[in-house]
Design a protein around this motif. Structure first.
Motif, PDB file in Angstrom:
ATOM      1  N   UNK A 140      -4.770  -5.234   0.154  1.00 51.59           N
ATOM      2  CA  UNK A 140      -3.336  -5.177  -0.152  1.00 51.59           C
ATOM      3  C   UNK A 140      -3.047  -5.803  -1.511  1.00 51.59           C
ATOM      4  N   UNK A 141      -3.750  -6.866  -1.848  1.00 45.89           N
ATOM      5  CA  UNK A 141      -3.552  -7.503  -3.154  1.00 45.89           C
ATOM      6  C   UNK A 141      -4.028  -6.591  -4.275  1.00 45.89           C
ATOM      7  N   UNK A 142      -5.166  -5.943  -4.082  1.00 45.74           N
ATOM      8  CA  UNK A 142      -5.652  -5.008  -5.095  1.00 45.74           C
ATOM      9  C   UNK A 142      -4.687  -3.838  -5.263  1.00 45.74           C
ATOM     10  N   UNK A 143      -4.113  -3.360  -4.155  1.00 45.74           N
ATOM     11  CA  UNK A 143      -3.130  -2.278  -4.235  1.00 45.74           C
ATOM     12  C   UNK A 143      -1.906  -2.699  -5.031  1.00 45.74           C
ATOM     13  N   UNK A 144      -1.619  -3.999  -5.024  1.00 47.80           N
ATOM     14  CA  UNK A 144      -0.474  -4.506  -5.780  1.00 47.80           C
ATOM     15  C   UNK A 144      -0.829  -4.837  -7.220  1.00 47.80           C
ATOM     16  N   UNK A 145      -2.069  -4.615  -7.600  1.00 49.83           N
ATOM     17  CA  UNK A 145      -2.470  -4.790  -8.989  1.00 49.83           C
ATOM     18  C   UNK A 145      -3.149  -6.095  -9.328  1.00 49.83           C
ATOM     19  N   UNK A 146      -3.410  -6.949  -8.316  1.00 47.84           N
ATOM     20  CA  UNK A 146      -4.114  -8.203  -8.587  1.00 47.84           C
ATOM     21  C   UNK A 146      -5.592  -7.874  -8.809  1.00 47.84           C
TER      22      UNK A 146
END
Length: 270
Positions: free
Chosen positions: A213-219
């Protein structure tokens, strides 16, 4: 670091919930040094065995706090200790949270269940040194309200300027907070992905979903630090019980960047 258990005396015991206890211990002789948030010790219950337990607080006078969940013979014996009892401690082992690399960034702490214990000293450190970091967001998930750790501390963290969000899987009639998995709390946090460092600890399935989920948000993946648990027996990288692909988690972890573990954790889903 020592590979031979040193005697430590229990100086205080706090019952956190029905099956978790925090043990404050102090050296009964020579003290261990080098503990930092995220690293762990092998805790030895005399006559029973030893188990790897992350440090949940580091205090003056070489005093350490470890939060233990009673899930087996060793951890059950540790949870039955009382002030004045003696246990063995060796370490510290493993890698800690990269707080130095997080300086200047917003910090997102995501914890599930007992996973809050290794992250507790991170929150305390950031609150003690607010000038070094950006905003602090703390997201906590637990099975029930009664399973939450450090309940008296959570409000202190909120008052000290941390954005606190808490959710539970199952709620009783008196619960007025959120119900659901911890990843649902991410929508309540406003983050600049390129200015955020995330630190995640909890059940492995929770770690995988949170990291995705964090990667999907661009982190970026290298800005997502995860703490992984395996069957650690030696603590020194020799026995191989804690192997995850090319990593020996007692030596190369437990804290590892998600960029190094993403493919390894995905394989375990097959």
């Amino acid at each position: 670091m020592t590979t031979v258990p040193l005697p430590y005396r229990v100086t205080a015991v706090s019952a956190e919930n029905a099956d978790c206890v925090s043990l404050e211990v102090a050296p009964a002789g020579r003290a261990l040094s080098g503990f930092s948030p995220g690293r762990f010790a092998m805790m030895y219950a005399f006559g029973v065995g030893e188990a790897p337990i992350s440090v949940s607080a580091i205090r003056g006078g070489h005093r350490l706090v470890h939060t233990v969940r009673a899930v087996g013979a060793v951890t059950g014996a540790l949870c039955r200790l009382r002030p004045g009892d003696t246990l063995g401690l060796r370490g510290p082992y493993g890698t800690g949270w990269n707080l130095h690399g997080a300086a200047g960034f917003d910090l997102l702490v995501v914890a599930g269940g007992i996973g809050l214990a290794p992250l507790r000293p991170v929150v305390r450190h950031v609150l003690d040194h607010p000038e070094r970091y950006g905003r602090l967001h703390v997201l906590i998930g637990a099975r029930t309200p009664e399973d939450l750790l450090y309940r008296d501390e959570l409000e202190d963290w909120r008052r000290a300027a941390a954005q606190m969000e808490v959710t539970v899987d199952r709620a009783g009639p008196g619960w007025r907070g959120s119900v659901g998995v911890v990843t649902t709390l991410l929508d309540r946090v406003e983050t600049a992905p390129d200015r955020t460092t995330a630190m995640v600890c909890g059940p492995e399935v929770m770690i995988r979903h949170t990291a995705r989920a964090l990667l999907d948000r661009g982190v970026p993946a290298h800005r997502v630090q995860v703490s992984l648990e395996r069957n650690m027996r030696c603590g020194t990288g020799h026995c191989g019980h804690c192997q995850l692909g090319p990593l020996l988690l007692c030596r190369d972890g437990p804290v590892v960047g998600y960029d190094r573990t993403r493919s390894l954790l995905a394989v375990r889903e097959l």
